[in-house]
Structure formats: C-alpha cells, structure tokens
Design an enzyme around this catalytic site. Sequence first.
Site, short mmCIF file in Angstrom:
data_model
loop_
_atom_site.label_atom_id
_atom_site.label_comp_id
_atom_site.label_asym_id
_atom_site.label_seq_id
_atom_site.Cartn_x
_atom_site.Cartn_y
_atom_site.Cartn_z
N HIS A 1 43.68 26.10 44.41
CA HIS A 1 42.44 25.55 43.83
C HIS A 1 42.15 24.16 44.40
O HIS A 1 41.00 23.84 44.72
CB HIS A 1 42.57 25.41 42.31
CG HIS A 1 42.78 26.69 41.57
ND1 HIS A 1 43.94 26.97 40.90
CD2 HIS A 1 41.96 27.76 41.37
CE1 HIS A 1 43.83 28.17 40.31
NE2 HIS A 1 42.65 28.67 40.58
N GLN B 1 35.85 39.34 46.35
CA GLN B 1 35.01 38.52 45.47
C GLN B 1 34.08 37.62 46.28
O GLN B 1 32.89 37.46 45.98
CB GLN B 1 35.90 37.67 44.57
CG GLN B 1 35.18 36.58 43.81
CD GLN B 1 36.12 35.87 42.84
OE1 GLN B 1 36.39 36.38 41.78
NE2 GLN B 1 36.60 34.69 43.22
N SER C 1 48.88 31.70 43.19
CA SER C 1 48.07 32.36 42.18
C SER C 1 48.50 31.87 40.81
O SER C 1 49.68 31.63 40.57
CB SER C 1 48.25 33.87 42.27
OG SER C 1 47.79 34.49 41.08
#
Length: 279
Positions: A38, A154, A186
Amino acid sequence: MTQIIRTSAELRDRVAAWKRSGMLVGVVPTMGALHDGHMSLVREARKQSDRVIVTIFVNPMQFNNASDLDKYPRDEAHDLAMLEAEGVDVLFAPGVDEVYPDGFATKVSVSGISEPLEGAFRPGHFDGVATVVSKLFGMTQAGRAFFGEKDWQQLQVVRRLVEDLNIPIRIIGCPTIRETDGLAMSSRNVRLSEAERAQAPALHRIMTAAAEQIRAGAPIGSALEQAKSEILAAGFHDIEYLEVRSVEGLRPMETFSEPGRMLVAAYLGDVRLIDNIAV
Ligand code: AMP
C-alpha cells in the site's frame, strides 16, 4: 498531520478548497491493514499529485464470504501512523452507513473482463469493487487514482469502468511489492500460521519458473499442469485457477503469441492467496 475525515460532505469541502487553488488530488483506495505494498502506492501518489487522500473502507459489498469479511484484519491506529509517516493529507475512513445509506440502490457492473478468474470464483465481487470505486471517485473528486498490479484483474476492471462511464480520473497501475522471499505482500498474510508462511513463497517461485519455461517455448498447457502439481506439493490446496491470459483484454491464451499475464488463486490453510506475474 494526516486529517481523518469520515463523511463525504466534509471530504467534498476539503477537496473543493484544494482544487480552487489549482491542486491535483491523488487517491489511493484501500481496505486498510496497511503494508509496504500500500505504501508504495502512497509514495507514487505523493510524487504524482499535490494532495493525497488514502481511503480505508472494508467494503461489505465486495465480500462474497461472510467469514472472510469478519476475519479481515483492521487496525486504524496503526494505519494512521503509517500514513502520517508518509505525509498523507487525508485519511478518508467512512462507516458502512456513510457509503451505503438507507435506500441505496445502485450497482455498477462491468461485464466481460470481470467475469473470468476472480469473477468466476467470487460471484458479485467485482460488482462490489466497481460500485465502491465509482463512489470513492465521486466522493474524492480526485484527478488520479493509484491501484496495485497485485490485483491485476481489478486494475483492468477499474480502467474499463472509468473509460465506460467517462469518469475524469487517470488510473495509475503500480508494480506488486514482495517480501524478500517473493511472497506478494497482502493484508491477509498475517492470517498465515508460521508453517504456512514458510510454504507461501513457493507460489511465486513456481510461477516464475513456469513463466520462464513458457518464454523458452514450452506449451502453456503443460507448463501450467506441472506448476499446479508443484503448487499442491508445496502445501497449497484448492487451486481455483492458474492461467495465462492476454495482457490486453484478459483473453485465454493457449499459445505464447502476445504479452501475457499468469494469474493464480489458491488456498494455504484457510487463507486464499492471489498473485500474478508477467509472461
Ligand atoms: P487492498 O487494501 O488489499 O484492497 O489493496 C488496496 C490497493 O493496494 C489495491 O490497489 C491493491 O492492488 C494494492 N496492493 C495490495 N497489495 C499490494 C502489493 N503487494 N503491491 C502493490 N500493491 C498492492
């Protein structure tokens, strides 16, 4: 200081003020339990925008499995500290009622590209993703949005919906960040036992070897069959899919005739891991 905002009304005021002074706003949509994967998106957003919003919303609509939703890791205080350290301007963390108030009735559904792979094994998942992403784009009014290649399909679904709905935002795809042993980072990795964590890197190792064989001329079908038995031997079970698809349009690829992507979903214990690499 990273400001926490929980309502779209307040967010809209904040963003409007930024835009009046000509600033480019970047958004990084996440479900929290932040890790270095992230943060790589956040850093890219920092580089490419004047103001950065990170959204944290564990979107019930995209979970097709109630226990996966229940068990999804959440730690807002820790996430906030990480965002502060990267100089993120706003953490937008709305509650479920803010995103889906009484009377909410709209669903965004992208056909075609969202149907195979994740779409086949997680019915409704991409409708949930497409709907919440459309809403987050509307709420943040951002000019750029940053998504990880970790969730390759996605990323393609989001690109499609932005084009189809004329949403004025540029989608930036960012490479998958891995642990030193190759395991794709993850939020779900924290649910692996110590033994499973030790087995997990086999997935990327085996895929990398199969991709090399395919590049060297091995038939895709047999390379994937061999990889599947190796993945099972490494301790995984229920390989939902292991496929090579075209980068353009995610079409099934039987011969290596154009740039491809190898994509996998498999279980280690009760944790479902996904990954993908270039072929
Ligand atoms: P999530 O919180 O899992 O919904 O992920 C939020 C965003 O971070 C998505 O665009 C993901 O593709 C991206 N992401 C998650 N893990 C990684 C990773 N290991 N490397 C790069 N991006 C990632």
